[in-house]
Motif scaffolding. Sequence first.
Motif, PDB file in Angstrom:
ATOM      1  N   ARG A  41       5.654   8.000 -17.793  1.00 28.25           N
ATOM      2  CA  ARG A  41       5.835   6.735 -17.072  1.00 28.25           C
ATOM      3  C   ARG A  41       7.084   6.016 -17.570  1.00 28.25           C
ATOM      4  NH1 ARG A  41       1.532   4.033 -18.468  1.00 28.25           N
ATOM      5  NH2 ARG A  41       2.561   2.536 -19.789  1.00 28.25           N
ATOM      6  N   THR A  42       7.283   5.972 -18.884  1.00 33.37           N
ATOM      7  CA  THR A  42       8.449   5.313 -19.472  1.00 33.37           C
ATOM      8  C   THR A  42       9.746   5.992 -19.034  1.00 33.37           C
ATOM      9  OG1 THR A  42       7.148   4.649 -21.391  1.00 33.37           O
ATOM     10  CG2 THR A  42       9.536   4.667 -21.659  1.00 33.37           C
ATOM     11  N   ASP A  43       9.716   7.325 -18.935  1.00 33.92           N
ATOM     12  CA  ASP A  43      10.907   8.097 -18.550  1.00 33.92           C
ATOM     13  C   ASP A  43      11.068   8.223 -17.039  1.00 33.92           C
ATOM     14  OD1 ASP A  43      11.319   8.496 -21.254  1.00 33.92           O
ATOM     15  OD2 ASP A  43      10.425  10.506 -21.262  1.00 33.92           O
ATOM     16  N   ASN A  44      10.165   7.617 -16.278  1.00 28.17           N
ATOM     17  CA  ASN A  44      10.164   7.735 -14.807  1.00 28.17           C
ATOM     18  C   ASN A  44      10.090   9.183 -14.347  1.00 28.17           C
ATOM     19  OD1 ASN A  44      10.261   4.942 -14.159  1.00 28.17           O
ATOM     20  ND2 ASN A  44      12.424   4.931 -14.739  1.00 28.17           N
ATOM     21  N   PRO A  47       3.716  10.641 -12.487  1.00 29.60           N
ATOM     22  CA  PRO A  47       3.192  10.311 -11.164  1.00 29.60           C
ATOM     23  C   PRO A  47       3.373   8.817 -10.866  1.00 29.60           C
ATOM     24  CG  PRO A  47       1.401  10.702 -12.712  1.00 29.60           C
ATOM     25  CD  PRO A  47       2.665  11.037 -13.427  1.00 29.60           C
ATOM     26  N   PRO A  48       3.431   8.465  -9.584  1.00 31.22           N
ATOM     27  CA  PRO A  48       3.553   7.050  -9.211  1.00 31.22           C
ATOM     28  C   PRO A  48       2.385   6.242  -9.771  1.00 31.22           C
ATOM     29  CG  PRO A  48       3.867   8.458  -7.292  1.00 31.22           C
ATOM     30  CD  PRO A  48       3.393   9.334  -8.411  1.00 31.22           C
ATOM     31  N   VAL A  49       2.681   5.036 -10.188  1.00 27.59           N
ATOM     32  CA  VAL A  49       1.666   4.152 -10.765  1.00 27.59           C
ATOM     33  C   VAL A  49       1.662   2.845  -9.975  1.00 27.59           C
ATOM     34  CG1 VAL A  49       3.212   3.176 -12.499  1.00 27.59           C
ATOM     35  CG2 VAL A  49       0.758   3.210 -12.923  1.00 27.59           C
ATOM     36  N   ARG A  50       0.499   2.254  -9.860  1.00 28.02           N
ATOM     37  CA  ARG A  50       0.336   0.976  -9.155  1.00 28.02           C
ATOM     38  C   ARG A  50      -0.208  -0.034 -10.136  1.00 28.02           C
ATOM     39  NH1 ARG A  50      -2.335   3.208  -3.653  1.00 28.02           N
ATOM     40  NH2 ARG A  50      -1.361   5.243  -3.735  1.00 28.02           N
ATOM     41  N   ARG A  51      -0.107  -1.289  -9.789  1.00 29.53           N
ATOM     42  CA  ARG A  51      -0.712  -2.350 -10.600  1.00 29.53           C
ATOM     43  C   ARG A  51      -1.680  -3.119  -9.709  1.00 29.53           C
ATOM     44  NH1 ARG A  51       1.400  -3.290 -15.620  1.00 29.53           N
ATOM     45  NH2 ARG A  51       3.435  -2.376 -15.995  1.00 29.53           N
ATOM     46  N   HIS A  52      -2.915  -3.123 -10.129  1.00 30.03           N
ATOM     47  CA  HIS A  52      -3.952  -3.913  -9.453  1.00 30.03           C
ATOM     48  C   HIS A  52      -4.375  -4.993 -10.430  1.00 30.03           C
ATOM     49  CE1 HIS A  52      -5.322  -0.433  -6.599  1.00 30.03           C
ATOM     50  NE2 HIS A  52      -4.025  -0.620  -6.569  1.00 30.03           N
ATOM     51  N   GLY A  53      -3.962  -6.215 -10.175  1.00 30.80           N
ATOM     52  CA  GLY A  53      -4.309  -7.314 -11.068  1.00 30.80           C
ATOM     53  C   GLY A  53      -3.759  -7.124 -12.467  1.00 30.80           C
ATOM     54  N   GLY A  54      -2.617  -6.476 -12.593  1.00 29.73           N
ATOM     55  CA  GLY A  54      -2.000  -6.257 -13.889  1.00 29.73           C
ATOM     56  C   GLY A  54      -2.481  -5.002 -14.601  1.00 29.73           C
ATOM     57  N   ILE A  55      -3.422  -4.281 -14.000  1.00 30.79           N
ATOM     58  CA  ILE A  55      -3.951  -3.054 -14.604  1.00 30.79           C
ATOM     59  C   ILE A  55      -3.248  -1.859 -13.970  1.00 30.79           C
ATOM     60  CG2 ILE A  55      -6.011  -1.623 -14.886  1.00 30.79           C
ATOM     61  CD1 ILE A  55      -7.643  -4.242 -14.742  1.00 30.79           C
ATOM     62  N   LEU A  56      -2.787  -0.938 -14.795  1.00 28.57           N
ATOM     63  CA  LEU A  56      -2.148   0.272 -14.286  1.00 28.57           C
ATOM     64  C   LEU A  56      -3.194   1.160 -13.626  1.00 28.57           C
ATOM     65  CD1 LEU A  56       0.195   1.175 -17.255  1.00 28.57           C
ATOM     66  CD2 LEU A  56       0.809   0.079 -15.105  1.00 28.57           C
ATOM     67  N   ILE A  57      -2.896   1.577 -12.403  1.00 28.47           N
ATOM     68  CA  ILE A  57      -3.819   2.401 -11.614  1.00 28.47           C
ATOM     69  C   ILE A  57      -3.050   3.580 -11.033  1.00 28.47           C
ATOM     70  CG2 ILE A  57      -5.287   2.441  -9.543  1.00 28.47           C
ATOM     71  CD1 ILE A  57      -6.471   0.685 -11.663  1.00 28.47           C
ATOM     72  N   TYR A  58      -3.673   4.742 -11.083  1.00 26.25           N
ATOM     73  CA  TYR A  58      -3.122   5.946 -10.460  1.00 26.25           C
ATOM     74  C   TYR A  58      -4.046   6.364  -9.333  1.00 26.25           C
ATOM     75  CZ  TYR A  58      -0.148   6.446 -14.586  1.00 26.25           C
ATOM     76  OH  TYR A  58       0.768   6.238 -15.577  1.00 26.25           O
ATOM     77  N   HIS A  59      -3.478   6.775  -8.209  1.00 20.84           N
ATOM     78  CA  HIS A  59      -4.290   7.262  -7.087  1.00 20.84           C
ATOM     79  C   HIS A  59      -4.416   8.777  -7.199  1.00 20.84           C
ATOM     80  CE1 HIS A  59      -5.640   8.163  -3.008  1.00 20.84           C
ATOM     81  NE2 HIS A  59      -6.026   6.907  -2.968  1.00 20.84           N
ATOM     82  N   GLU A  60      -5.578   9.271  -6.901  1.00 21.73           N
ATOM     83  CA  GLU A  60      -5.861  10.704  -7.021  1.00 21.73           C
ATOM     84  C   GLU A  60      -4.853  11.559  -6.245  1.00 21.73           C
ATOM     85  OE1 GLU A  60      -9.695  13.692  -6.640  1.00 21.73           O
ATOM     86  OE2 GLU A  60      -9.800  11.691  -5.768  1.00 21.73           O
TER      87      GLU A  60
END
Length: 74
Positions: A41-44, A47-60
């Motif tokens: 994630r730091t190196d881009n 996988p794509p990451v989302r933020r839901h209410g400030g929490i990191l979330i990954y979609h299956e």
Amino acid sequence: MGKHARVQRKIIVGEKLSPYFLEVEAANYLRMDLRTLRAHRTDNTGPPVRRHGGILIYHENDLDAWSENCVDGT
């Protein structure tokens, strides 16, 4: 994997498991150390990451697509 990798997914939406993974769950799903996922994630390069209410979330689907692109051709 670290002690947090033992998290069991029990979030159910309707009659199926939620397609949204917390960071620890995503690392476990990919059979990867949490620190490795964070490094990607730091190196881009992860996988794509989302933020839901400030929490990191990954979609299956994003995890599966990213994994498919990591196939070693040797």
